[in-house]
Each structure stands twice: as structure tokens, then as C-alpha cells.
Design an enzyme around this catalytic site. Sequence first.
Site, PDB file in Angstrom:
ATOM      1  N   ILE A 157       0.836  -1.200   0.000  1.00 60.62           N
ATOM      2  CA  ILE A 157       0.000   0.000   0.000  1.00 60.62           C
ATOM      3  C   ILE A 157       0.869   1.246   0.000  1.00 60.62           C
ATOM      4  O   ILE A 157       0.623   2.194  -0.749  1.00 60.62           O
ATOM      5  CB  ILE A 157      -0.961  -0.012   1.204  1.00 60.62           C
ATOM      6  N   PRO A 165       1.440  -2.328   9.858  1.00 60.26           N
ATOM      7  CA  PRO A 165       0.526  -3.271  10.511  1.00 60.26           C
ATOM      8  C   PRO A 165       0.481  -3.015  12.014  1.00 60.26           C
ATOM      9  O   PRO A 165       1.386  -2.373  12.579  1.00 60.26           O
ATOM     10  CB  PRO A 165       1.136  -4.640  10.196  1.00 60.26           C
ATOM     11  N   ARG A 207      -4.185   0.794  10.522  1.00 58.95           N
ATOM     12  CA  ARG A 207      -4.835   0.149  11.655  1.00 58.95           C
ATOM     13  C   ARG A 207      -5.069   1.200  12.726  1.00 58.95           C
ATOM     14  O   ARG A 207      -4.172   1.992  13.048  1.00 58.95           O
ATOM     15  CB  ARG A 207      -3.986  -0.994  12.205  1.00 58.95           C
ATOM     16  N   ASP A 264      -9.476   6.736   8.470  1.00 59.54           N
ATOM     17  CA  ASP A 264     -10.425   5.741   7.963  1.00 59.54           C
ATOM     18  C   ASP A 264     -10.540   4.584   8.942  1.00 59.54           C
ATOM     19  O   ASP A 264     -11.359   3.693   8.751  1.00 59.54           O
ATOM     20  CB  ASP A 264      -9.976   5.217   6.595  1.00 59.54           C
ATOM     21  N   GLU A 304     -13.028   1.154  17.043  1.00 57.08           N
ATOM     22  CA  GLU A 304     -14.086   1.061  16.031  1.00 57.08           C
ATOM     23  C   GLU A 304     -14.945  -0.193  16.170  1.00 57.08           C
ATOM     24  O   GLU A 304     -16.054  -0.251  15.657  1.00 57.08           O
ATOM     25  CB  GLU A 304     -13.494   1.117  14.627  1.00 57.08           C
ATOM     26  N   HIS A 306     -13.950   3.179   7.848  1.00 55.41           N
ATOM     27  CA  HIS A 306     -13.235   1.990   7.365  1.00 55.41           C
ATOM     28  C   HIS A 306     -13.730   1.592   5.968  1.00 55.41           C
ATOM     29  O   HIS A 306     -14.024   0.421   5.708  1.00 55.41           O
ATOM     30  CB  HIS A 306     -13.418   0.819   8.343  1.00 55.41           C
TER      31      HIS A 306
END
Length: 328
Positions: free
Chosen positions: A154, A206, A234, A258, A263, A295
Site C-alpha cells: 500500500i 501493521p 490500523r 479511515d 471502532e 473503514h
Amino acid sequence: MNVTVFSTLAFERPFLERANAGRHEVRFYEAALTGQTAPLAQGALAVSVFGPDDLSAPVLEQLWAHGVRYVLVRAAGTDQVDLPAAHRLGLRVAHVPDYSPHAIAEHAVALMLALARHLRRADQQLRANDFCLDKLIGFELHNKTVGIVGVGHIGAALAGILHGFGCRLLGEDVQPNPDLARRYGLAYVALPELCARADIISLHTPLTAQTRHLFNDQVLSQMKPGAMLINTGRGGVLDTAAALRALDSGRLGYLGLDVYEAEKGLFFANHTRDPLRDAVFALLLTFPNVLVTGHQGYLTREALTNIAEATVASLDEWASGVPADHEL
């Protein structure tokens, strides 16, 4: 192979059904996997899970007792899975690491542009019949320094997009990719230097024991005054309380999220009739220089197709008696 799918979102079911094409017997449940819902997997050889699901050791033990031998995570992140417990039990676990780095990278850029050009405020003003421009002066991405924390697939896709905008690129990663330096001029530096130099920082690392609350009061204080922070990785990588303090002091100029560390139980559901019980999240939404999406970074037709196809591919491989390509 019999499969029980937990946390099924209405929009993803058609993608999963199309990819499966009747090859496996699948039962879909909207309920998240918990100690209470684990019996729904009775008779299934495999379960497919998502972010809201609980795959702690006690739940994994229940799954094993019900006959489950395979666990498929419909995402790249597996921090909700107790992998040592799974391996101890003999459960095989696979995930989807490369469903679409472009989806996440493009969403990160969308947050950057929306914050830089005050699109949230502009939309609110226009809908109120206010066409004044006084509070909408933004800035260009061109020639800005962007720091990418976690330069995997990414992060590399993001570097390519931002290179096209004419940004100067910094990266921080435990495994530097020299190809990105050659292609985009990305310079790998230590985190304190990245924070000190970057106008914008984008998080793509991560979530591990080492990266949880990586961006805390100390690291946020090292950022340039007024800098922008984007997190589409994350939620737990950012200490939200520390971010609120940095926003309040003005150290943090813009925040785009996001993902959110609390969450679970909030995102992926309609709470319009419920009071917002998360005081931290509620405070976050009061800042005009904060933009939060629920998300949805991965939410493209291409990514959903890739996730479904990779999930079914792992089932096919296991059913054929071979290890899944993305087994952990």
C-alpha cells in the site's frame, strides 16, 4: 467444503457468492463471531471472518470443538486472531494480503486532498447557501514532503500516486525497498526525522505489539507544527487521546482517519437511532480540521472482487489438500 461466514456485510455477499459459484456449501451470518455465536459454525470445516470478529484463544477452542479446521480472514490484518493459539490447536489460518493496495492508497490521497482543500467545510457552507471563500484557503500537495510509515504494497502504491503529484517522499520501514528510491526518489529515514521533515504523514504499518500507539504524545510532538496526519492502516497505531491533545494545541493541523482504535462495535453498522456513547470519538468529530470515514478505504468493486476470489481460492486449495497461498 462447508463454510460458515461471520460478519457478512450485505454489499459483500454478492461478491462472495459470485466467486464461489456453488463450489462450496456456504452459510452466511450477519452476526460477528463471539463466544456466544461460535456454535453457528457447528458442522462447518471452515469459517470466514472479518474485523469485528473475536478469534481469541477461547473462541478458537470452541471452533475446534465444533469441527472447524480452517479460518479465513477476509482482510490483510490479522491482529484479532490469536495465531499462536490457532497453531497450537492445529487450525490453519489464511488471510488476503494483497486485495488492492490501490484502493487504500487512493483513499488516503482522497483524505489528504479533502483536508487540504477544506472540502467538508465547503460542502456544509454551500448547502447552507453560503458561497463565501474566506475560510476555504487550502494548500497544494505539489512540492510538499510526505512521510509514509510502513512502505509495503500500500505504501508503495501511495508513493507512486504522490510522486505524480510532485511530492517529495520519505519512508520508514523495517525492510526498505530500494526500488522505490530509484523510481520515486523516496528516501528512507528514521521516524523522528520523518516527523520533523514531513508536511503530511500517512500511516500504513501493521498493528503489532511494537506499533500499537506508535504515534503517541512523544511522536506527535516531533511533527512539524500544523502538519497533516492520515491513518488508513490500523486504528491502534494512533493514540487517539494523544491526537486530540495535539489537535487542541494546534501541533496537529489536520487529521484524516479511515480507522479508529475503538471502532469495534461502532463501524460497519447503522447507529442512527443510538446515542453516541464513545466520548473520545464524539470529541474527535467536533474538530473542523478532522475528517473521518468508517473503514471504507477498501470499499471498491475491484477490491471486493479480489477479496472474494482470494477467499474462495484458499478454500479450493485446502479442499484439494494443499496449503493455501496466503496461509499464516
